[in-house]
Design an enzyme around this catalytic site. Structure first.
Site, PDB file in Angstrom:
ATOM      1  N   ASP A 175       3.214 -12.214 -10.574  1.00 41.31           N
ATOM      2  CA  ASP A 175       4.597 -12.608 -10.333  1.00 41.31           C
ATOM      3  C   ASP A 175       5.513 -11.636 -11.078  1.00 41.31           C
ATOM      4  O   ASP A 175       5.121 -11.056 -12.097  1.00 41.31           O
ATOM      5  CB  ASP A 175       4.870 -14.016 -10.870  1.00 41.31           C
ATOM      6  CG  ASP A 175       3.861 -15.043 -10.414  1.00 41.31           C
ATOM      7  OD1 ASP A 175       3.489 -15.015  -9.231  1.00 41.31           O
ATOM      8  OD2 ASP A 175       3.436 -15.869 -11.253  1.00 41.31           O
ATOM      9  N   ASP A 219       2.948 -11.785  -5.485  1.00 40.26           N
ATOM     10  CA  ASP A 219       2.766 -13.233  -5.569  1.00 40.26           C
ATOM     11  C   ASP A 219       4.158 -13.866  -5.631  1.00 40.26           C
ATOM     12  O   ASP A 219       4.944 -13.706  -4.712  1.00 40.26           O
ATOM     13  CB  ASP A 219       1.890 -13.589  -6.764  1.00 40.26           C
ATOM     14  CG  ASP A 219       1.371 -15.021  -6.706  1.00 40.26           C
ATOM     15  OD1 ASP A 219       1.556 -15.687  -5.672  1.00 40.26           O
ATOM     16  OD2 ASP A 219       0.782 -15.487  -7.696  1.00 40.26           O
ATOM     17  N   ASP A 230       7.474 -17.921 -11.071  1.00 41.52           N
ATOM     18  CA  ASP A 230       6.609 -19.094 -10.957  1.00 41.52           C
ATOM     19  C   ASP A 230       6.579 -19.843 -12.283  1.00 41.52           C
ATOM     20  O   ASP A 230       6.522 -19.233 -13.364  1.00 41.52           O
ATOM     21  CB  ASP A 230       5.198 -18.687 -10.548  1.00 41.52           C
ATOM     22  CG  ASP A 230       5.074 -18.472  -9.041  1.00 41.52           C
ATOM     23  OD1 ASP A 230       6.110 -18.502  -8.347  1.00 41.52           O
ATOM     24  OD2 ASP A 230       3.941 -18.279  -8.558  1.00 41.52           O
ATOM     25  N   ARG A 281       9.004 -21.658  -0.697  1.00 44.73           N
ATOM     26  CA  ARG A 281       8.934 -22.006  -2.117  1.00 44.73           C
ATOM     27  C   ARG A 281      10.260 -21.733  -2.834  1.00 44.73           C
ATOM     28  O   ARG A 281      10.343 -20.891  -3.713  1.00 44.73           O
ATOM     29  CB  ARG A 281       7.793 -21.257  -2.811  1.00 44.73           C
ATOM     30  CG  ARG A 281       6.437 -21.541  -2.225  1.00 44.73           C
ATOM     31  CD  ARG A 281       5.328 -20.857  -3.013  1.00 44.73           C
ATOM     32  NE  ARG A 281       4.015 -21.113  -2.414  1.00 44.73           N
ATOM     33  CZ  ARG A 281       2.867 -20.644  -2.880  1.00 44.73           C
ATOM     34  NH1 ARG A 281       2.869 -19.894  -3.978  1.00 44.73           N
ATOM     35  NH2 ARG A 281       1.730 -20.923  -2.283  1.00 44.73           N
TER      36      ARG A 281
END
Length: 494
Positions: free
Chosen positions: A266, A305, A309, A361
């Site tokens: 990430d 990714d 996160d 997301r």
């Protein structure tokens, strides 16, 4: 497939200046809307927020979950949070200005050599000012490390040959002799070794009681995975986090109906982290936007990714006034459905963030009590869009006064998706200029309806002021992202 060469320095980007003031007049459908003052940080009647020293700023009281004072249990270990102050208490000798990857790593580890164990375990208050573009692929001698350079460090077991992603792709082609079995053997072992070699170059831990802040329009961290793991009380502000590029993604033929490429990094990872404020920053894919990625085995060769996160029991996080741009899997809150020790964790506030042409997301949530208010979601085209709000297992999302601009042909029912979740309370959502019940729109075609409810009420935890949803498309893009805040280096560093 050859990995593209990386530039030593990307083009300098200057962010659009904000137009925030004590009151903002927005023209909507011929009617002037007077927007209430933006309480933090754009106030005081100036066109751009000016602080003598952003490095000493702290998250104000009552600004979302990150300001919470009380018990948190990351990884089941009870601790007491006391708001988010970052490195505000740093001694003068723990204040640093950096503009290279080596300098940033040394500042975080407390000395020369970028000791990752020391950086991760550190609790020494530190303030780090990023004064220019930093490339995580830059070696200590100033040259740029390529993916091929990293691969050449690894030998495929039993062959003596250097590892190559071209060889990996040819060997594990599902239409060839290997078929659809999970990758294993010497080439997969070599890929993992190459990935570890990349992590040694581009992954950096951030310890507790740290503030990292940008003080120039080109304060950018490129190619890095910044990981706040097992740490508390961290502030990240006024920075662009760009292109956490995985040179060696894994092929998983069992991921979905046709398989997928999965990446390890990430741009920023919060992992068992508590009391974190991420503010006025920009997150993007830099030189490798989603639409530029080729297909391999009929699936996008995904080298990214998440952008930001928040996983593994991370808790008490405020994410405010950021931009998330042109990326697929943008923000995951929660690690896995089986990680039940995360119950009561993953309390996150997202407010006044701008999301443009993302896939999904924004966020997807497991277990957490998450507040999503006054965010602006904009599609210029349908592109990679899947959904925005994902209701995962035992999650309770409260979404208030958000604005959404969907591309032609995209239905409002796609704003929400469900991953074993049972509830999501969304009020005041303005979609393409009209207020819409987005949970009701989802339920029109859902096999199992989603309850328009929540197990918690944000106002019981902290006070907040909502902008009118029709003002959000005007207020948020103008005031979000890196380059809006102005700051100066302290005189001791200038």
């Amino acid at each position: 497939m050859k990995d593209p060469q990386r530039r030593q320095r990307r083009r300098r980007t200057t962010m659009i200046a904000a137009a925030g003031a004590a009151a903002i007049a927005c023209a909507v459908a011929g009617t002037a809307i007077v927007v209430p003052a933006i309480a933090t940080p754009l106030a005081g009647g100036e066109s751009r927020h000016t602080s003598a020293d952003l490095g000493r700023d702290v998250l104000p009281d009552d600004d979302g979950w990150g300001s919470y004072h009380g018990v948190t249990r990351p990884d089941g270990i009870e601790t007491v949070a006391a708001g988010t102050t970052g490195g505000a208490a740093a001694a003068d000798d723990e204040v640093h200005a950096v503009d290279t990857w080596a300098e940033l790593r040394d500042a975080l580890s407390g000395g020369n050599g970028a000791d990752q164990a020391a950086a991760r375990a550190s609790t020494t208050p530190r303030v780090i000012y990023v004064t220019g573009p930093i490339d995580a692929f830059e070696a200590a001698d100033g040259t740029t490390t390529t993916c091929e350079d990293i691969a050449s460090q690894v030998t495929v077991p039993g062959t003596g040959a250097p590892f190559s992603m071209d060889d990996y792709i040819a060997h594990f082609d599902p239409s060839g002799p290997w078929g659809r079995a999970e990758p294993s053997g010497p080439l997969e072992d070599a890929r993992l070794a190459a990935q570890a070699a990349q992590a040694a170059q581009t992954q950096q831990h951030v310890g507790s009681n740290v503030t990292i802040v940008g003080v120039s329009d080109d304060a950018r961290i490129m190619g890095a995975n910044l990981r706040v793991r097992g740490a508390h009380n961290v502030i990240l502000r006024n920075l662009t986090f760009s292109d956490a590029y995985d040179c060696f993604p894994q092929w998983d033929p069992a991921d979905g109906a046709t398989g997928n490429w999965n990446s390890a990094y990430d741009n920023v990872s919060l992992w068992t982290a508590t009391s974190v404020w991420v503010d006025h920053s920009t997150f993007d894919d830099g030189d490798h936007p989603a639409e530029s990625l080729p297909e391999v085995f009929g699936r996008k060769f995904e080298v990214h990714d998440g952008l930001l996160d928040i996983t593994h029991g991370s808790d008490l996080v405020t994410v405010s006034w950021n931009k998330f741009l042109h990326h697929d899997k943008t923000m995951l809150i929660g690690s896995s459905d089986s990680r039940v020790l995360d119950r009561g964790q993953h309390r996150v506030t997202l407010h006044h963030n701008y999301w443009e042409d993302i896939g999904q997301r924004a966020p997807r949530v497991r277990f957490g009590d998450v507040h999503v208010y006054n965010n602006y979601y904009r599609q210029t085209e349908a592109g990679i869009f899947n959904y925005y709000w994902g209701a995962g297992i035992e999650s309770s999302v409260v979404a208030e006064n958000n604005a959404v601009q969907l591309a032609p042909g995209v239905a409002a029912g796609r704003i929400t998706s469900v991953f074993k979740g049972t509830m999501l309370r969304a009020t005041g959502t303005r979609v393409n200029g009209h207020e819409i019940d987005v949970v009701g729109a989802y339920n029109e075609t859902a096999t199992t309806p989603l309850s328009p409810a929540a197990r918690w009420t944000p106002a019981d935890v902290y006070p907040y002021e909502l902008h009118p949803n029709r003002a959000v498309p005007h207020v948020v893009p103008a005031n979000a992202g890196a380059g809006v805040l102005l700051s100066e280096l302290p005189r001791s560093l200038g």
